[in-house]
Design a protein around this motif. Structure first.
Motif: not given
Length: 124
Positions: A5-17, A92-104
């Motif tokens: 299993d894997y997740v892609i890590l995503r950075a969302a500098p402005r999470i609200q957007r 696990a889903p989280r609302s942070t600057v770096v968060h995981p995408g869905p599990i594949h």
């Protein structure tokens, strides 16, 4: 061949957007007792989403994820759990600057090589 299993890590500098850039990956293969993370941050891509982003904070978050995968003390309490628990915690889903995408999932003979393949395909 073993499933992973894997997740892609995503950075969302402005999470609200809701905008993000792929910056890393975490791969877990229970059958081969493997949990690994890799990342590759391109500051200019992050700054395209937010010119004021603190790239060092994003990199520190990714390094902590790597430490959790490795079971290192720098990863904090999560690093002391089993690799299965560590992966589930990181995925696990989280609302942070770096968060995981869905599990594949996938099939592997060499999880470290497949982690690099994922980084090449989705991050680099």
């Amino acid at each position: 061949m073993a499933p992973f299993d894997y997740v892609i890590l995503r950075a969302a500098p402005r999470i609200q957007r809701g905008e993000f850039i792929n910056v890393g990956a975490v791969l877990y293969c229970r059958a081969l007792d493997y949990l690994g993370a890799g990342w590759d941050v391109k500051p200019e891509r992050l700054r395209a989403l937010d010119p004021a982003v603190d790239v060092d904070v994003v990199c520190a978050s990714l390094d902590q994820i790597r430490a959790i995968c490795a079971g290192e003390a720098a990863g904090g309490p999560a690093a002391g759990t089993t690799i299965s628990e560590r992966f589930r915690w990181l995925a696990a889903p989280r609302s942070t600057v770096v968060h995981p995408g869905p599990i594949h999932s996938g099939i592997t003979e060499d999880p470290a090589a497949d982690l690099e393949r994922l980084l090449d395909a989705f991050v680099r």
